[in-house]
Design a protein around this motif. Structure first.
Motif, PDB file in Angstrom:
ATOM      1  N   ALA A   1      22.124 -11.248  17.026  1.00  0.00           N
ATOM      2  CA  ALA A   1      23.115 -10.178  16.452  1.00  0.00           C
ATOM      3  C   ALA A   1      24.068  -9.856  17.569  1.00  0.00           C
ATOM      4  CB  ALA A   1      22.213  -8.916  15.988  1.00  0.00           C
ATOM      5  N   GLU A   2      23.906 -10.508  18.396  1.00  0.00           N
ATOM      6  CA  GLU A   2      25.145 -10.523  19.393  1.00  0.00           C
ATOM      7  C   GLU A   2      25.919 -11.675  19.636  1.00  0.00           C
ATOM      8  OE1 GLU A   2      23.366  -9.636  23.614  1.00  0.00           O
ATOM      9  OE2 GLU A   2      21.835  -8.803  22.901  1.00  0.00           O
ATOM     10  N   PRO A   3      26.866 -11.656  18.543  1.00  0.00           N
ATOM     11  CA  PRO A   3      27.816 -12.885  18.617  1.00  0.00           C
ATOM     12  C   PRO A   3      28.402 -13.664  19.783  1.00  0.00           C
ATOM     13  CG  PRO A   3      28.926 -11.114  17.598  1.00  0.00           C
ATOM     14  CD  PRO A   3      27.396 -10.542  17.826  1.00  0.00           C
ATOM     15  N   HIS A   4      28.656 -12.654  21.042  1.00  0.00           N
ATOM     16  CA  HIS A   4      28.963 -13.325  21.948  1.00  0.00           C
ATOM     17  C   HIS A   4      27.893 -13.142  23.015  1.00  0.00           C
ATOM     18  CE1 HIS A   4      33.487 -14.164  22.118  1.00  0.00           C
ATOM     19  NE2 HIS A   4      32.962 -15.077  21.143  1.00  0.00           N
ATOM     20  N   GLY A   5      26.612 -13.308  22.606  1.00  0.00           N
ATOM     21  CA  GLY A   5      25.449 -13.072  23.634  1.00  0.00           C
ATOM     22  C   GLY A   5      25.481 -14.554  24.246  1.00  0.00           C
ATOM     23  N   ALA A   6      24.542 -15.027  24.846  1.00  0.00           N
ATOM     24  CA  ALA A   6      24.152 -16.082  25.901  1.00  0.00           C
ATOM     25  C   ALA A   6      22.676 -16.740  25.591  1.00  0.00           C
ATOM     26  CB  ALA A   6      24.721 -16.091  27.309  1.00  0.00           C
ATOM     27  N   THR A   7      22.481 -17.925  25.391  1.00  0.00           N
ATOM     28  CA  THR A   7      21.083 -18.595  25.563  1.00  0.00           C
ATOM     29  C   THR A   7      20.323 -17.530  26.744  1.00  0.00           C
ATOM     30  OG1 THR A   7      21.867 -20.447  24.574  1.00  0.00           O
ATOM     31  CG2 THR A   7      19.696 -20.489  25.750  1.00  0.00           C
ATOM     32  N   ALA A   8      19.293 -17.250  26.594  1.00  0.00           N
ATOM     33  CA  ALA A   8      18.398 -16.686  27.441  1.00  0.00           C
ATOM     34  C   ALA A   8      17.075 -17.077  27.631  1.00  0.00           C
ATOM     35  CB  ALA A   8      18.558 -15.174  27.413  1.00  0.00           C
ATOM     36  N   MET A   9      16.180 -16.517  28.391  1.00  0.00           N
ATOM     37  CA  MET A   9      14.687 -16.936  28.455  1.00  0.00           C
ATOM     38  C   MET A   9      13.847 -16.059  27.528  1.00  0.00           C
ATOM     39  SD  MET A   9      14.662 -18.931  30.933  1.00  0.00           S
ATOM     40  CE  MET A   9      12.633 -19.390  31.127  1.00  0.00           C
ATOM     41  N   ASN A  10      14.537 -15.654  26.314  1.00  0.00           N
ATOM     42  CA  ASN A  10      13.724 -14.922  25.384  1.00  0.00           C
ATOM     43  C   ASN A  10      12.885 -15.855  24.481  1.00  0.00           C
ATOM     44  OD1 ASN A  10      15.339 -12.553  25.675  1.00  0.00           O
ATOM     45  ND2 ASN A  10      16.923 -13.171  24.323  1.00  0.00           N
ATOM     46  N   LYS A  11      11.809 -15.655  24.353  1.00  0.00           N
ATOM     47  CA  LYS A  11      10.653 -16.446  23.716  1.00  0.00           C
ATOM     48  C   LYS A  11      10.892 -16.277  22.246  1.00  0.00           C
ATOM     49  CE  LYS A  11       7.030 -16.808  27.214  1.00  0.00           C
ATOM     50  NZ  LYS A  11       5.390 -16.787  27.382  1.00  0.00           N
ATOM     51  N   ILE A  12      10.896 -17.519  21.598  1.00  0.00           N
ATOM     52  CA  ILE A  12      11.044 -17.511  20.114  1.00  0.00           C
ATOM     53  C   ILE A  12       9.724 -17.229  19.527  1.00  0.00           C
ATOM     54  CG2 ILE A  12      11.362 -19.241  18.218  1.00  0.00           C
ATOM     55  CD1 ILE A  12      13.072 -20.582  20.117  1.00  0.00           C
ATOM     56  N   LYS A  13       9.795 -16.320  18.430  1.00  0.00           N
ATOM     57  CA  LYS A  13       8.734 -15.769  17.827  1.00  0.00           C
ATOM     58  C   LYS A  13       8.663 -16.383  16.494  1.00  0.00           C
ATOM     59  CE  LYS A  13       9.150 -11.476  20.187  1.00  0.00           C
ATOM     60  NZ  LYS A  13       9.154  -9.974  20.310  1.00  0.00           N
ATOM     61  N   GLY A  14       7.507 -16.207  15.678  1.00  0.00           N
ATOM     62  CA  GLY A  14       7.611 -16.578  14.320  1.00  0.00           C
ATOM     63  C   GLY A  14       8.047 -15.631  13.420  1.00  0.00           C
ATOM     64  N   ASN A  15       8.378 -15.913  12.218  1.00  0.00           N
ATOM     65  CA  ASN A  15       8.949 -15.267  11.055  1.00  0.00           C
ATOM     66  C   ASN A  15      10.327 -14.635  11.673  1.00  0.00           C
ATOM     67  OD1 ASN A  15       6.430 -15.834   9.819  1.00  0.00           O
ATOM     68  ND2 ASN A  15       5.706 -13.936  10.643  1.00  0.00           N
ATOM     69  N   GLU A  16      11.344 -15.309  12.069  1.00  0.00           N
ATOM     70  CA  GLU A  16      12.547 -15.113  12.495  1.00  0.00           C
ATOM     71  C   GLU A  16      13.533 -16.087  12.283  1.00  0.00           C
ATOM     72  OE1 GLU A  16      12.504 -13.464  16.448  1.00  0.00           O
ATOM     73  OE2 GLU A  16      12.208 -15.292  17.430  1.00  0.00           O
ATOM     74  N   LEU A  17      14.856 -15.544  12.163  1.00  0.00           N
ATOM     75  CA  LEU A  17      16.059 -16.556  12.208  1.00  0.00           C
ATOM     76  C   LEU A  17      16.527 -17.019  13.449  1.00  0.00           C
ATOM     77  CD1 LEU A  17      17.938 -14.690   9.474  1.00  0.00           C
ATOM     78  CD2 LEU A  17      16.936 -16.994   9.250  1.00  0.00           C
TER      79      LEU A  17
END
Length: 364
Positions: free
Chosen positions: A203-219
């Protein structure tokens, strides 16, 4: 007539004494030599009745000659004062140049002031920026071919990236895997930092790739591109990991409808504003208008963001050979973000995309 010849003709018609081209992308477009000089000075000077010359860091001179540049090229060392040298080379051609053209959107105040100190009587009266915008706006068949090749590289990147997605992996890991696969194929440069955003991060259109972990059931939003022989690709896809709730599905459905409708509508004779409106109306009517917070698209070619902007208020009429992105997005804070994007070129009766990865919602 070459593009450089066209610029020289324009300089003569405008009765200028000299045109100073400072943007390294403009220089590459006109000369075939591409390099970002960072803090150093790379400049092209065009005259109405003398041959042009390139001025560059000494470490670039041989590379410039290797491109087949047939006109003078002058190098300078880091300890030297570049604008004093430039002034001397200009005075060899015109002892008192009064009428100048410059790229208003690129030349820094510091360099402008250095130039003015050398030529205090000069009148920097003509803005070259619109000249290059219009020259670069209509692509040749050769440019379209290079853009298609870059698009094929982006399609490969999507394939690798989608296969790399897994719960527990970070966004950065997925980006690294797809870029590594590209490099193994000889694709050495991305057109911009690869963007992977999962879940609410998208939802941050000018965000950046980060170390956030991908979870199930999401876009998961992918935005990426490569550089092929100096021309770029730029495309976005949003995919699902696991199952989605009704809200997530609806956001995707509306965004896809808007993108497909705009791409189907794009053709010669319509305005940039009307194209933006086609996509925006669909998103507005679905109740997500406040979450579509950027223009529909931007020009592209050698650069990621070129002229023109596909947006409200731009009454520019689209012409065959124009290349730009069509990228509606819906970004709901703390919920999800979806963007779907192809770059296209306008044909005689419609448009053709440079990327062909399916836009139907893909479940991983």
């Amino acid at each position: 007539m070459s593009q450089l010849d066209k610029v020289q003709k324009w300089v003569s018609e405008q009765k200028l004494d000299v045109a100073y081209i400072s943007n390294f992308e403009s220089i590459k477009y006109l000369t075939g030599f591409g390099s970002d000089p960072i803090e150093r000075v790379l400049a092209l000077f065009v005259f109405p009745d003398h041959e042009p010359f390139l001025f560059a860091p000494a470490l670039e001179v041989e590379a410039i000659k290797d491109t087949g540049w047939e006109h003078p090229v002058y190098g300078y060392l880091d300890h030297e004062k570049p604008f004093k040298l430039i002034a001397n080379y200009i005075r060899e051609r015109n002892s008192n140049p009064i009428h100048w053209g410059i790229e208003n959107d690129n030349l820094t105040v510091d360099r402008y002031e250095q130039l003015r100190s050398e030529f205090p009587n000069a009148n920097f009266e003509k803005n070259l920026t619109p000249v290059f915008e219009n020259l670069r706006m209509i692509k040749t068949a050769d440019e379209i071919e290079k853009l298609n090749a870059a698009g094929a590289e982006a399609d490969f990147a999507f394939e690798v990236g989608f296969n790399a997605v897994a719960a527990g992996k970070t966004e950065a890991e997925v980006a690294a895997e797809l870029e590594y696969a590209l490099k193994k194929r000889g694709v050495m440069e991305m057109s911009f930092d690869t963007l992977i955003q999962a879940g609410a991060h998208a939802a941050e259109p000018h965000g950046a790739t980060a170390m956030n972990k991908i979870k199930g059931n999401e876009l998961i939003l992918f935005d990426l591109g490569t550089v092929h022989d100096g021309y770029i690709s730029d495309a976005s896809r949003t995919v699902a990991l696991g199952t989605l709730n009704d809200k997530q599905k609806d956001i995707y459905k509306v965004c896809l409808e808007a993108q497909l409708a705009a791409q189907d509508y794009a053709k010669p004779g319509i305005t940039a504003a009307s194209l933006d409106r086609v996509a925006r109306d669909i998103i507005d009517k679905a109740g997500y208008g406040e979450y579509f917070i950027h223009r529909l698209g931007h020009g592209m070619g050698m650069g990621e963001h070129e002229f023109p902007s596909i947006m409200e208020g731009n009454e520019l009429v689209l012409q065959e050979g124009m290349c730009f992105s069509i990228e509606p997005g819906i970004y709901i804070p703390d919920v999800a973000g979806v963007r779907i994007e192809d770059c296209v070129h306008i044909t005689s009766d419609g448009c053709e995309p440079f990327t062909h990865t399916s836009k139907e919602l893909k479940y991983l």
